[in-house]
Motif scaffolding. Structure first.
Motif, short mmCIF file in Angstrom:
data_model
loop_
_atom_site.label_atom_id
_atom_site.label_comp_id
_atom_site.label_asym_id
_atom_site.label_seq_id
_atom_site.Cartn_x
_atom_site.Cartn_y
_atom_site.Cartn_z
N ASP A 73 0.71 -1.26 -0.01
CA ASP A 73 0.45 0.21 -0.07
C ASP A 73 0.91 1.48 0.04
O ASP A 73 0.59 2.39 -0.51
CB ASP A 73 -1.31 0.19 1.00
CG ASP A 73 -2.10 -0.83 0.97
OD1 ASP A 73 -2.62 -0.92 -0.16
OD2 ASP A 73 -2.54 -1.36 2.43
N HIS A 79 -5.36 4.48 -10.53
CA HIS A 79 -4.24 4.10 -10.53
C HIS A 79 -3.89 2.13 -10.47
O HIS A 79 -3.54 1.79 -9.57
CB HIS A 79 -3.83 4.58 -9.20
CG HIS A 79 -2.42 4.70 -8.81
ND1 HIS A 79 -1.02 5.11 -9.92
CD2 HIS A 79 -2.03 3.63 -7.81
CE1 HIS A 79 -0.57 5.21 -9.15
NE2 HIS A 79 -0.33 4.11 -8.17
N THR A 121 3.19 3.37 -3.63
CA THR A 121 2.07 3.58 -5.21
C THR A 121 2.84 4.62 -5.98
O THR A 121 1.49 5.12 -7.02
CB THR A 121 1.33 4.60 -4.19
OG1 THR A 121 2.07 6.19 -4.10
CG2 THR A 121 0.21 4.14 -3.65
N SER A 159 -7.66 -3.58 -1.81
CA SER A 159 -6.28 -2.47 -2.11
C SER A 159 -5.78 -1.71 -3.67
O SER A 159 -6.44 -1.38 -4.02
CB SER A 159 -4.78 -2.19 -1.49
OG SER A 159 -4.98 -2.05 0.32
N TYR A 160 -5.74 -3.28 -4.55
CA TYR A 160 -5.71 -3.05 -5.61
C TYR A 160 -6.67 -3.20 -6.25
O TYR A 160 -7.02 -1.93 -7.75
CB TYR A 160 -4.80 -3.95 -5.97
CG TYR A 160 -4.70 -4.27 -7.82
CD1 TYR A 160 -3.80 -3.80 -7.87
CD2 TYR A 160 -5.05 -4.86 -8.89
CE1 TYR A 160 -2.47 -4.25 -9.26
CE2 TYR A 160 -4.82 -4.46 -10.21
CZ TYR A 160 -3.18 -4.40 -9.97
OH TYR A 160 -2.68 -4.01 -11.45
N ASN A 166 -7.52 0.90 -5.82
CA ASN A 166 -6.30 1.88 -6.91
C ASN A 166 -6.91 1.50 -8.54
O ASN A 166 -7.24 3.03 -8.92
CB ASN A 166 -5.34 1.15 -6.91
CG ASN A 166 -4.17 1.45 -5.06
OD1 ASN A 166 -4.61 2.37 -4.88
ND2 ASN A 166 -3.73 0.68 -4.94
#
Lengths: 312, 388
Positions: free
Chosen positions: A123, A168, A126, A159-160, A163
Motif C-alpha cells: 500500500d 491507478h 504508489t 487495495s488493488y 486503486n
C-alpha cells in the motif's frame, strides 16, 4: 534458447532474487573480462543485465557497459544510459527510501518476519509502474506462514481493486501478472538466461555463483557447457509442465536448494504460487466487467494448492 | 519345517519397504558388489533403530501404506543377528501397543549371502519369526561361476560354505527364489549356472545384468548366444513347466508410450532406508557407501524426520522425463530396467533425472534371445494343446 545474460560486475553485488549474497569483499570484474563478455553477448545476441553492488563503478566501466544495450539491476540508480531496475530489501525505513527514488520498476525483497506487514508495505508504494515482491526465506515457510500470506494477498487484492477504480494501476508480480499471462512465465535460468561472474565463469544464475563458486557451467575460453540442459525446460519438470500458476517464479536456485533437483519445486513454492493464482482468480472475477481485454479470460477453480498432490 | 515362500510378491505394490542398514561389514568382497564403502565401524545401535521405529510407527500420515516389509541389509545382515532380533521384538511390541494397522500386515525380509544361515542364533530367530519372514540366499550358480565373484578377502570362493545351507533354506522356505547378478566375466557361465540352481531345487531364478558400465565390445553377442543356448535346454528338457528364469518373460521387448507406460521402473523414494547414524535415504543405493561419484542423498533423519521436499523428485519421476530420446523411441523398451541410484551416480550432473544406458546393448540381446524362446515355447505349447 538463451536470450539474456546477467553479468555480475562486483563480487558484492546485491541480490535481486531469492538467493542470498554472502558478505564478500567488493572486487570488480576485470575490465578486459567485461569487454570480452560484452563481445560474447553481442555475438550470441543476448540481452545484458548488469548486477552491481554499493561500490561506485569507475567511469571506464560505465563507458564499456554503454557499448551494449542493457539493464542495470542495483540498489542505487547509476548514471548511464541503460534502463534501471531498483532492488530494495524491505525494512522499516524502506518506504522512506522509496519517496526519494525515481525508478519505476522496483524489486522488493521481504523477509519472513515482515510477512504480516506485506499488504501495508505494498500500500505504501504508489509511485511505481511495476512492483516485484520477492519472498525471502520462502523455503522456511511453515503452514502458518502460508496462511498469513493468503491473508495478506487478499488485503493486497482489495487495495488493488480500490486503486484500479481510481485509475491507478501498477503491475504487481504476485497479483496482476497472472491476469495477462497465457502460459508459464518463470525464472527460466539455464534455459533462457545464464549468469557471468567476476571470476570469468558462467553459472546457471547468480544464486549458484554465490552459493558455490565451483558450480560453474563453462567460461569464455571453453564456452558454455550446461549438462542436462533439458532439465531447465518446462516440459522436463513433471510438477510444473501442466501447472497454470503462470506467474510462478519456479526458481531454479530454490528448486536445487530445497529438493536437490533443478526441475522440481518445493511444496512451499507451489503453495505460495497457487495462493497468488487463486487470489488473481478472485480479482479477475471482480474486474472482468471493467477491462475489455479480460472479458474472455478464465482462471479455473481448482481444489489443490500443490500440484504434487494431483500427480501423486 | 515349512515356512513361507519368497517375499518378492508379498503384498507387492502396497507394502512399504523400510530398510535397516544394520552393518556395512560383510565376510565377502564380491567382485560386482556396488557397495564401495563397506567397513567394520558403521554398525547400527539399538537406540538408533528404536528411534527410527518410533518415528515410523507414530507418523501414520506419512506411512499410510496397507502393509510393511522391514528389510534388513548390510553388508551381511546376519552378522548383526542379535541386534536384528532385538529390533524385531521391539517392532512387534510397539505395533501392538499402538494398535497399528501394520500389526497384521508386516514381514521381515533378508537378502543374505547364506554363510551364517545355519548359525544357531539365526535359526532361533527364524523359528521365532517364522510366520512373518522371508529370506533370500544369494548363490550365483555353479561353483566356478559363484567363486568367480563371491569371494573372501583371501581370494577363496564362498560356494562350498553357502551351498551346504541351501537344503535347510529350501526346507524352511519352500519355493524360494535366488538372485543372480551377471557381470561381463560371468556371461559364459549363465546357462550352466541357471541349470545348476534348478538342480539344487531353486525353481525361480531372478537374474539380471549389472547396471554399471562394465560391458565390453561383443558382450551382447556372447550374452545372446548364451541365453539362446539356455533357452534350448529349458525347452528341450521341459524345465519351463516347473522352473523360471527372469531373463525370459513375455512382457519384455515391446515399445512403450509416454502416456500409458510412463511409470518409473524403480521404487526409490517410495521406500525408506535408515543407516547406523540414523539418516534416512530414498533407497540404500543413495547412501554414501553405495556411491562412487556423488554425494549421498539424505532425505532426513530420526531426529528431524523426513524432509518431504527431498522426496518430491523421486515421487514425480517418470520414465520419459529421465530417458534419452533414443530410449523413448526404442521399439524394445519394455523390461529395460534401471537403478535410480546408478542413474544418479553415473549422471553428468547431480540428478536422478538422467537415465544410465550402459545396459542398452545387453537388453537388446536379451530381447532377441527372449523372442526366440517365446516363439519356440509358443509352438511347443500349441502342439501340447493339440495332443491334449
Amino acid at each position: 534458447m538463451l536470450q539474456y545474460l546477467f553479468v555480475i560486475l562486483d563480487t558484492s553485488a546485491d541480490s535481486f532474487c531469492f538467493y542470498k549474497t554472502p558478505t564478500k569483499k567488493s572486487e570488480l570484474i576485470d575490465l578486459q573480462l567485461l569487454k570480452d563478455v560484452i563481445f560474447f553477448s553481442q555475438k550470441e545476441n543476448l540481452t545484458v543485465n548488469f548486477l552491481t553492488g554499493s561500490r561506485k563503478l569507475p567511469e571506464e566501466y560505465l563507458k564499456v557497459m554503454d557499448t551494449i544495450n542493457h539493464i542495470v539491476i542495483s540498489r542505487e540508480a547509476i548514471s548511464m544510459n541503460g534502463n534501471h531496475i531498483q532492488i530494495a530489501d524491505y525494512n522499516e525505513k524502506t518506504s522512506m527510501m522509496q519517496q526519494r527514488n525515481e525508478s519505476p520498476n522496483l524489486i522488493l525483497r521481504v523477509e519472513k518476519k515482515y510477512l504480516p506487514n506485506l499488504s501495508k508495505i505494498v500500500d505504501s508504494i504508489t509511485i511505481l509502474r511495476r512492483l516485484s515482491i520477492v519472498l525471502l526465506d520462502m523455503d522456511t515457510y511453515i503452514a502458518t506462514d502460508l496462511d498469513e500470506y493468503k491473508i495478506q494477498l487478499n488485503k493486497i487484492k482489495d487495495s488493488y481493486l480500490v486503486n484500479l477504480h481510481q485509475n491507478h494501476e501498477i503491475e504487481l508480480n504476485i497479483l496482476s501478472d497472472r491476469l495477462a499471462l497465457i502460459g508459464m512465465n518463470n525464472c527460466d535460468a539455464g534455459d533462457k538466461h545464464i549468469t557471468f561472474a567476476p571470476n570469468g565463469k558462467f553459472y546457471i544464475c547468480p544464486g549458484f555463483y554465490f552459493a558455490d563458486g565451483n558450480d560453474s557451467v563453462g567460461d569464455l575460453a571453453t564456452g558454455l557447457n550446461i549438462k542436462n540442459q533439458q532439465l531447465y525446460k518446462l516440459e522436463f519438470a513433471p510438477i510444473c509442465r501442466n501447472c497454470d500458476a503462470f506467474q510462478c517464479k519456479r526458481c531454479i536456485y530454490l528448486n536445487r536448494k530445497t529438493t536437490l533437483e533443478v526441475n522440481t519445486p518445493s511444496h512451499e513454492q507451489c503453495v505460495t504460487s497457487h495462493l497468488e493464482r487463486n487470489c488473481t482468480k478472485d480479482l479477475l472475477d471482480k474486474v472482468q466487467y471493467l477491462i475489455p481485454e479480460l472479458a474472455d479470460k478464465e482462471i479455473m477453480e481448482i481444489d489443490y494448492l500443490d500440484p504434487f498432490d494431483k500427480i501423486c | 519345517m515349512i515356512i513361507k515362500g519368497s517375499s518378492k510378491t508379498w503384498n507387492d505394490g502396497i507394502a512399504k519397504s523400510i530398510t535397516f542398514i544394520v552393518t556395512k561389514d560383510c565376510q565377502l568382497v564380491c567382485g560386482y558388489c556396488y557397495l564401495i564403502g563397506k567397513n567394520k565401524n558403521e554398525r547400527m545401535s539399538f537406540e538408533i533403530a528404536h528411534k527410527a521405529i518410533d518415528y515410523i510407527l507414530t507418523n501414520k500420515e506419512l506411512f499410510n501404506d496397507k502393509a510393511v516389509v522391514f528389510d534388513f541389509i548390510g553388508g551381511e545382515p546376519f552378522m548383526e543377528i542379535d541386534l536384528i532380533d532385538q529390533v524385531c521384538d521391539y517392532i512387534k511390541v510397539k505395533m501392538f501397543e499402538l494398535d497399528h494397522p501394520w500389526f497384521n500386515a508386516f514381514r521381515f525380509s533378508f537378502s543374505t549371502n547364506g554363510l551364517m544361515y545355519n548359525d544357531s542364533r539365526v535359526q532361533n530367530y527364524i523359528k521365532k519369526n517364522a510366520s512373518h519372514l522371508s529370506i533370500g540366499i544369494t548363490i550365483d550358480g555353479t561353483k566356478q561361476k559363484h567363486d568367480l565373484q563371491r569371494i573372501y578377502p583371501s581370494g577363496k570362493g564362498s560356494y562350498d560354505d553357502v551351498v551346504r545351507n541351501i537344503p535347510l533354506w529350501l526346507e524352511q522356505f519352500s519355493g524360494s527364489a535366488t538372485k543372480v547378478t551377471i557381470g561381463s566375466d560371468d556371461i559364459p557361465y549363465i546357462k550352466e549356472s541357471v541349470l545348476h540352481l534348478y538342480s539344487l531345487g531353486i525353481k525361480d531364478v531372478n537374474i539380471n545384468v549389472v547396471f554399471e558400465n562394465v560391458w565390453k565390445e561383443g558382450d551382447d553377442i556372447l550374452f545372446e548366444n548364451e541365453l539362446i543356448s539356455l533357452a534350448n535346454t529349458i525347452l528341450e528338457k521341459e524345465y519351463y513347466k516347473d522352473f523360471s528364469c527372469s531373463f525370459f518373460s513375455d512382457f519384455i521387448g515391446h515399445s512403450l508410450d509416454c502416456i500409458h507406460d510412463n511409470q518409473n521402473w524403480c521404487g526409490a523414494g517410495k521406500m525408506l532406508s535408515i543407516d547406523a547414524a540414523g539418516n534416512f535415504y530414498p533407497c540404500t543405493r543413495f547412501a554414501q557407501y553405495s556411491l562412487r561419484n556423488k554425494k549421498a542423498i539424505i532425505i532426513g533423519n530420526i531426529h528431524d524426520g523426513i524432509d518431504t521436499n527431498k522426496l518430491r523428485p523421486f515421487l514425480t519421476l517418470d520414465r520419459c522425463t529421465q530417458s534419452t530420446p533414443e530410449c523413448v523411441s526404442c521399439e524394445t523398451s519394455s523390461g529395460c530396467a534401471w537403478c535410480q541410484g546408478e542413474n544418479y551416480d553415473a549422471a553428468d550432473t547431480p540428478t536422478i533425472y538422467q537415465r544410465a544406458t550402459a545396459i542398452c546393448k545387453m537388453h537388446k540381446a536379451r530381447v532377441r534371445a527372449n523372442n526366440y524362446y517365446q516363439n519356440r515355447l509358443s509352438m511347443i505349447r500349441s502342439k501340447e494343446l493339440k495332443k491334449d
